[in-house]
Write an enzyme that holds these catalytic residues in place. Structure first.
Site, PDB file in Angstrom:
ATOM      1  N   HIS A 135       0.924  -1.208  -0.178  1.00 28.12           N
ATOM      2  CA  HIS A 135      -0.040   0.119  -0.071  1.00 28.12           C
ATOM      3  C   HIS A 135       0.909   1.185   0.043  1.00 28.12           C
ATOM      4  CE1 HIS A 135       0.731  -1.395   4.301  1.00 28.12           C
ATOM      5  NE2 HIS A 135       0.852  -0.195   4.345  1.00 28.12           N
TER       6      HIS A 135
ATOM      7  N   HIS B 187       0.920   5.194   1.555  1.00 26.65           N
ATOM      8  CA  HIS B 187       0.406   5.952   2.414  1.00 26.65           C
ATOM      9  C   HIS B 187       0.309   7.496   1.665  1.00 26.65           C
ATOM     10  CE1 HIS B 187       0.713   3.774   6.096  1.00 26.65           C
ATOM     11  NE2 HIS B 187       1.752   3.129   5.530  1.00 26.65           N
TER      12      HIS B 187
HETATM   13  P1  AMP Z   1       2.068   0.085   7.356  1.00 27.67           P
HETATM   14  O1  AMP Z   1       2.592   0.134   8.689  1.00 27.67           O
HETATM   15  O2  AMP Z   1       2.999   0.848   6.307  1.00 27.67           O
HETATM   16  O3  AMP Z   1       1.964  -1.438   6.908  1.00 27.67           O
HETATM   17  O4  AMP Z   1       0.779   0.798   7.453  1.00 27.67           O
HETATM   18  C1  AMP Z   1      -0.594   0.082   7.681  1.00 27.67           C
HETATM   19  C2  AMP Z   1      -1.300   1.174   8.001  1.00 27.67           C
HETATM   20  O5  AMP Z   1      -2.770   0.562   8.029  1.00 27.67           O
HETATM   21  C3  AMP Z   1      -1.233   1.874   9.353  1.00 27.67           C
HETATM   22  O6  AMP Z   1      -1.072   3.431   9.090  1.00 27.67           O
HETATM   23  C4  AMP Z   1      -2.401   1.748   9.972  1.00 27.67           C
HETATM   24  O7  AMP Z   1      -2.721   2.783  10.920  1.00 27.67           O
HETATM   25  C5  AMP Z   1      -3.440   1.356   8.982  1.00 27.67           C
HETATM   26  N1  AMP Z   1      -4.539   0.333   9.378  1.00 27.67           N
HETATM   27  C6  AMP Z   1      -4.559  -0.796  10.112  1.00 27.67           C
HETATM   28  N2  AMP Z   1      -5.618  -1.436  10.270  1.00 27.67           N
HETATM   29  C7  AMP Z   1      -6.502  -0.542   9.574  1.00 27.67           C
HETATM   30  C8  AMP Z   1      -7.979  -0.604   9.147  1.00 27.67           C
HETATM   31  N3  AMP Z   1      -8.767  -1.797   9.504  1.00 27.67           N
HETATM   32  N4  AMP Z   1      -8.383   0.268   8.069  1.00 27.67           N
HETATM   33  C9  AMP Z   1      -7.582   1.291   7.681  1.00 27.67           C
HETATM   34  N5  AMP Z   1      -6.337   1.460   8.212  1.00 27.67           N
HETATM   35  C10 AMP Z   1      -5.742   0.568   9.085  1.00 27.67           C
END
Ligand code: AMP
Length: 139
Positions: free
Chosen positions: A102, A104
């Site tokens: 993903h 950000h």
């Molecule tokens: P990463 O640490 O780069 O893998 O980012 C994962 C992101 O997903 C983090 O910023 C979390 O806050 C976000 N996240 C985790 N669970 C959810 C969810 N159910 N819906 C939306 N965002 C989420």
């Protein structure tokens, strides 16, 4: 590590858990981060089973960055950001916590520090208000 089909973003893609969606096309989905590092923090994911950037088919990578560019423009407008940070983490050592690739999109305002990564959950109604603004900016 093999792709885990039960990661949280795979569940969102299958509609098993909800998300606050701002944009979707045949290849990608964009939704608000529920633990935002700044107001308007949005995530863009491909509709493909890829753990990280290296596992992603190049055509899907192209679709992912196209959507990221389009949505980032709308996020910037929606929250009136001075700048926008686009980040993408590969592997736990890089800080990745959800193992479905993903981008950000994190709006920035001069002098305002980011909230901690994946720490504090924000009220869904509050997020929905921001999502509506982003959708309006997408046209
Ligand atoms: P990463 O640490 O780069 O893998 O980012 C994962 C992101 O997903 C983090 O910023 C979390 O806050 C976000 N996240 C985790 N669970 C959810 C969810 N159910 N819906 C939306 N965002 C989420």
């Amino acid at each position: 590590m093999a792709y885990d089909p039960n990661n949280i973003f795979a569940k969102i893609l299958r509609g098993e858990i909800p998300c606050i969606k701002v944009f979707e096309d045949d290849f990608t989905l964009a939704f608000l981060d529920i633990m935002p590092q700044a107001q308007g923090h949005t995530l863009v994911i491909p509709k493909a089973a890829a753990e990280n950037l290296f596992d992603l088919d190049p055509a899907m990578a192209a679709a992912l960055i196209r959507t990221t560019q389009k949505v980032a423009k709308a996020v910037k407008k929606a929250v009136n950001a001075e700048g926008v940070m686009v980040a993408q983490l590969n592997g736990a050592a890089a800080g990745q916590s959800v193992f479905h690739v993903h981008f950000h999109i994190i709006p920035r305002q001069g002098g305002i520090d980011l909230n901690l990564h994946a720490r504090d959950q924000v009220d869904k109604d509050e997020l929905q208000v921001i999502a509506e603004k982003i959708k309006a900016a997408l046209g």
